[in-house]
Design an enzyme around this catalytic site. Structure first.
Site, PDB file in Angstrom:
ATOM      1  N   VAL A 316       6.775  -4.643  -3.402  1.00  0.00           N
ATOM      2  CA  VAL A 316       6.705  -3.743  -4.555  1.00  0.00           C
ATOM      3  C   VAL A 316       7.909  -2.828  -4.378  1.00  0.00           C
ATOM      4  CG1 VAL A 316       5.412  -1.933  -5.733  1.00  0.00           C
ATOM      5  CG2 VAL A 316       4.192  -3.884  -4.734  1.00  0.00           C
ATOM      6  N   PRO A 317       9.012  -3.132  -5.052  1.00  0.00           N
ATOM      7  CA  PRO A 317      10.322  -2.595  -4.674  1.00  0.00           C
ATOM      8  C   PRO A 317      10.577  -1.139  -5.061  1.00  0.00           C
ATOM      9  CG  PRO A 317      10.546  -3.970  -6.605  1.00  0.00           C
ATOM     10  CD  PRO A 317       9.106  -4.081  -6.182  1.00  0.00           C
ATOM     11  N   CYS A 318       9.871  -0.233  -4.387  1.00  0.00           N
ATOM     12  CA  CYS A 318      10.102   1.187  -4.652  1.00  0.00           C
ATOM     13  C   CYS A 318      11.503   1.612  -4.222  1.00  0.00           C
ATOM     14  CB  CYS A 318       9.038   2.041  -3.960  1.00  0.00           C
ATOM     15  SG  CYS A 318       8.876   1.756  -2.191  1.00  0.00           S
ATOM     16  N   HIS A 319      12.159   0.790  -3.388  1.00  0.00           N
ATOM     17  CA  HIS A 319      13.527   1.112  -2.979  1.00  0.00           C
ATOM     18  C   HIS A 319      14.505   0.972  -4.140  1.00  0.00           C
ATOM     19  CE1 HIS A 319      13.149  -3.278  -2.428  1.00  0.00           C
ATOM     20  NE2 HIS A 319      14.433  -3.330  -2.726  1.00  0.00           N
TER      21      HIS A 319
END
Length: 347
Positions: A316-319
């Site tokens: 879950v690409p919060c970056h």
């Protein structure tokens, strides 16, 4: 942990020759004794296959190694601090302890002095050291893949209490007391950016985090309490899947993760996380962009909070969420990792 074979051989040779110019460059964890040492340790040298090399003392601690009593890797060479020695010994006597202000007063130690000395010499505060040691103990069983804590007690610990208490406080009941109907499995995954912990049931992944993430211990506790489950070392199909996909991701051959996930949060948090999963590989969005996509243009602060609450790093690409001005902003795994991930995806 350092994986480059040439570098490992270089460090092992430096260890055998006790080269002082490697002081501070690496630490060695000895799997046969459970301790970690500085390069110039006077103890008998371990076999190469029993050595694991780390860039920092904190990495060695999180890998469950305890500081060597001969070379004292947490003391500055030729300058052993009485305060540091006393605190390290106190942690070893009670590794599951969560330190409070009054604990320092009991030892007649000024809390700010302890924080300053540890931070200056080791790059972490004493509380961070104590947490890393406690978390390392709990993760030891996960890292080795063992299900029963008792089989690990031959690793050099003075008693089983520290290991058992550290594990059970974070992961739930000791494995010998678990009810199979309420169990999650956890595994240690080595990645290019450092070790991660994955937690899942037989259906999907609940958590994927770097083991040195600040607050990881509380994340795990909240997860198991909310699900009313205990967590034990083991493998599941989702864990095997994410381990394979992470390898492909870091090799640059995978851009979309397909491992089943449990998005465990409030309805708003889940809506934010779904938007994060829709950000294309190699692109970024701002918190304001996500808020606008949700139809709540003024909720960018709430979006930022939900972003920070994500427990499934990378997948879950919060970056991929940055500040409106283009700056990276924060990241639970560290800004350096965030920058690396974005550069990796843009390449």
């Amino acid at each position: 942990m350092i994986h480059n074979e040439e570098r490992k051989i270089e460090y092992y040779n430096a260890l055998v020759e006790k080269k002082s110019d490697y002081e501070g460059v690496f630490y060695v964890g000895v799997t046969s004794t459970g301790v970690f040492c500085r390069p110039t340790c006077p103890a008998r040298k371990p076999k190469y296959e029993n050595c694991e090399f780390y860039e920092t003392a904190q990495q060695a601690l999180l890998a469950s190694f305890r500081p060597c009593q001969r070379c004292r890797p947490l003391s500055h060479p030729n300058q052993v601090s009485d305060i540091v020695r006393l605190l390290v010994e106190a942690v070893e006597q009670n590794p599951e302890k969560r330190w409070k202000g009054y604990d320092f007063k009991t030892l007649s130690i000024d809390e700010s002095t302890a924080r300053r000395q540890f931070k200056k010499r080791f790059g972490m505060t004493f509380v961070e050291y104590a947490r890393a040691r406690r978390m390392g103990l709990a993760l030891k069983s996960i890292r080795s893949g063992e299900k029963i804590i008792d089989t690990q007690l031959a690793s050099g610990y003075d008693s089983s209490s520290g290991f058992r208490d550290a594990f059970s406080r974070i992961m739930g009941a000791p494995p010998t007391l678990l009810d199979d109907s309420r169990i999650l499995k956890a595994a240690w995954l080595d990645t290019r950016l450092g070790p991660m912990i994955a937690i899942s049931d037989e259906i999907g992944l609940f958590l994927l985090e770097f083991v040195d993430r600040r607050g990881l211990e509380r994340e795990v506790e909240r997860l198991r309490k909310r699900l009313k489950a205990a967590i034990i070392p083991g493998q599941t199909k989702p864990i095997q899947s994410i381990e394979q996909e992470l390898t492909q991701y870091f090799e640059g051959t995978l851009i979309e993760f397909r491992t089943p996930l449990h998005l465990f949060g409030t309805p708003f948090q889940r809506s934010v996380w779904e938007k994060l999963r829709q950000i294309p590989h190699g692109e970024t969005r701002s918190y304001a962009d996500i808020a606008l996509a949700l139809g709540k243009p003024t909720a960018y602060r709430a979006v930022a909070q939900a972003n920070g609450a994500n427990q499934l790093a990378i997948v879950v690409p919060c970056h991929r969420v940055i500040n409106t001005d283009g700056k990276f902003g924060g990241y639970g795994g560290g800004v350096a990792r965030k920058e690396w991930l974005l550069n990796h995806e843009h390449s």
